[in-house]
Design an enzyme around this catalytic site. Structure first.
Site, PDB file in Angstrom:
ATOM      1  N   PRO A 172      40.765  55.016  16.525  1.00 51.52           N
ATOM      2  CA  PRO A 172      40.431  56.058  15.538  1.00 51.52           C
ATOM      3  C   PRO A 172      40.733  57.461  16.056  1.00 51.52           C
ATOM      4  O   PRO A 172      40.736  58.415  15.292  1.00 51.52           O
ATOM      5  CB  PRO A 172      38.933  55.855  15.297  1.00 51.52           C
ATOM      6  CG  PRO A 172      38.432  55.046  16.441  1.00 51.52           C
ATOM      7  CD  PRO A 172      39.592  54.271  16.969  1.00 51.52           C
ATOM      8  N   GLU A 204      32.869  48.920  22.178  1.00 48.84           N
ATOM      9  CA  GLU A 204      32.771  50.390  22.177  1.00 48.84           C
ATOM     10  C   GLU A 204      34.062  51.077  22.608  1.00 48.84           C
ATOM     11  O   GLU A 204      34.117  52.283  22.732  1.00 48.84           O
ATOM     12  CB  GLU A 204      31.624  50.837  23.087  1.00 48.84           C
ATOM     13  CG  GLU A 204      30.252  50.593  22.504  1.00 48.84           C
ATOM     14  CD  GLU A 204      30.069  51.218  21.127  1.00 48.84           C
ATOM     15  OE1 GLU A 204      30.219  52.448  21.019  1.00 48.84           O
ATOM     16  OE2 GLU A 204      29.794  50.482  20.168  1.00 48.84           O
ATOM     17  N   ARG A 214      58.044  46.301   5.916  1.00 46.95           N
ATOM     18  CA  ARG A 214      58.632  46.612   4.598  1.00 46.95           C
ATOM     19  C   ARG A 214      59.873  47.478   4.712  1.00 46.95           C
ATOM     20  O   ARG A 214      60.692  47.522   3.808  1.00 46.95           O
ATOM     21  CB  ARG A 214      57.618  47.346   3.712  1.00 46.95           C
ATOM     22  CG  ARG A 214      56.442  46.538   3.266  1.00 46.95           C
ATOM     23  CD  ARG A 214      55.485  47.395   2.461  1.00 46.95           C
ATOM     24  NE  ARG A 214      56.100  47.858   1.222  1.00 46.95           N
ATOM     25  CZ  ARG A 214      56.213  47.124   0.124  1.00 46.95           C
ATOM     26  NH1 ARG A 214      55.748  45.905   0.104  1.00 46.95           N
ATOM     27  NH2 ARG A 214      56.794  47.615  -0.962  1.00 46.95           N
ATOM     28  N   ASP A 266      59.038  52.867  -3.213  1.00 49.71           N
ATOM     29  CA  ASP A 266      57.592  52.838  -2.988  1.00 49.71           C
ATOM     30  C   ASP A 266      57.041  54.262  -3.034  1.00 49.71           C
ATOM     31  O   ASP A 266      57.774  55.217  -2.803  1.00 49.71           O
ATOM     32  CB  ASP A 266      57.275  52.303  -1.583  1.00 49.71           C
ATOM     33  CG  ASP A 266      57.377  50.791  -1.500  1.00 49.71           C
ATOM     34  OD1 ASP A 266      57.517  50.144  -2.548  1.00 49.71           O
ATOM     35  OD2 ASP A 266      57.315  50.273  -0.367  1.00 49.71           O
TER      36      ASP A 266
HETATM   37  N1  ADE Z   1      40.035  50.972  15.620  1.00 48.38           N
HETATM   38  C1  ADE Z   1      38.849  51.342  15.113  1.00 48.38           C
HETATM   39  N2  ADE Z   1      38.973  52.205  14.116  1.00 48.38           N
HETATM   40  C2  ADE Z   1      40.318  52.406  13.953  1.00 48.38           C
HETATM   41  C3  ADE Z   1      41.099  53.204  13.079  1.00 48.38           C
HETATM   42  N3  ADE Z   1      40.550  53.988  12.151  1.00 48.38           N
HETATM   43  N4  ADE Z   1      42.432  53.168  13.218  1.00 48.38           N
HETATM   44  C4  ADE Z   1      43.000  52.402  14.163  1.00 48.38           C
HETATM   45  N5  ADE Z   1      42.320  51.627  15.015  1.00 48.38           N
HETATM   46  C5  ADE Z   1      40.987  51.621  14.910  1.00 48.38           C
END
Ligand code: ADE
Length: 229
Positions: free
Chosen positions: A90, A117, A155, A170
């Site tokens: 993330p 975590e 794709r 697309d």
């Molecule tokens: N792992 C946990 N959350 C994620 C996200 N938003 N994008 C990519 N990998 C992740």
């Protein structure tokens, strides 16, 4: 394209890839999907792959040894420009269609999926993956994000969608100048009182093209004005 996925949950990847267009892509030899489980490389007698964080705190952190050994066991292509190593996180750069198109030109992508975590920071420091996020929210693991990337990258690989289809029209693609796709209709001509727009029935390809272009602009203006800049 050769996809190699480092994951503690290979069945998630295998299950998705055994269906639909991904399955066909594999059968046609356009992509290959191989999973590698760090647990198989753990030198711990209980095959442990995680441990408590130094400094305290909740949850478990993925340890270095199983991930490093698993990564090193994967045969990688020699040409650097044709290879990418991606960690799903993330905290990474936000994924989009342009990144998908660029990655589609590679010959091999190794993905590293996290769980728990997160990773021991030395995995980032030593293996230097490109970190990619699929959005500003946190998933339980990287597998879903990895599948999102595999699907959208594939794709954009020639012949993946079938010889006469392409991702050219697309949403976000070149065919639409990066705009959202126009609305589509199929039979019947009328349903619950909603009629298919006349212009789509008149066979005039120029008019249809112009109608679709206008609808694309209209949609993008109301839903994603940020894309118009
Ligand atoms: N792992 C946990 N959350 C994620 C996200 N938003 N994008 C990519 N990998 C992740």
């Amino acid at each position: 394209m050769k996809y190699d996925i480092i994951t503690l949950f290979p069945e998630i990847i295998k299950s998705y890839c055994s269906q639909s267009i991904t399955k066909r892509g594999i059968e046609k030899g356009i992509i290959s999907v191989n999973t590698h489980n760090p647990r198989d490389f753990s030198k711990d007698k209980h095959k442990k792959v995680d441990d408590t964080p130094y400094g305290g705190g909740e949850g478990m952190v993925l340890t270095c040894q199983p991930i490093f050994d698993c990564y090193n066991s994967i045969k990688k292509i020699e040409t650097k420009e044709k290879y990418e190593f991606i960690m799903l996180s993330p905290q990474g750069e936000k994924f989009n269609q342009n990144i998908a198109k660029t990655l589609a030109k590679k010959e091999q992508i190794v993905f590293l999926c996290g769980h728990y975590e997160g990773f021991d920071e030395r995995i980032r420091l030593a293996l230097k993956p490109r970190e990619i996020s699929i959005g500003d929210y946190v998933l339980t693991g990287g597998e879903l994000a990895c599948l999102v990337l595999i699907d959208s990258i594939s794709r954009n690989i020639k012949d993946y969608l079938g010889k006469d289809k392409s991702a050219h029209n697309d949403s976000f693609s070149d065919g639409l100048n990066g705009l959202l796709e126009y609305p589509q209709y199929t039979k019947p001509r009328e349903y619950l009182g909603f009629k298919v727009p006349d212009v789509l029935l008149n066979g005039n390809h120029k008019e249809i093209e112009e109608y679709r272009r206008q609808e694309s602009i209209k949609r993008t203006k109301t839903r994603r004005p940020d894309l118009l800049n």
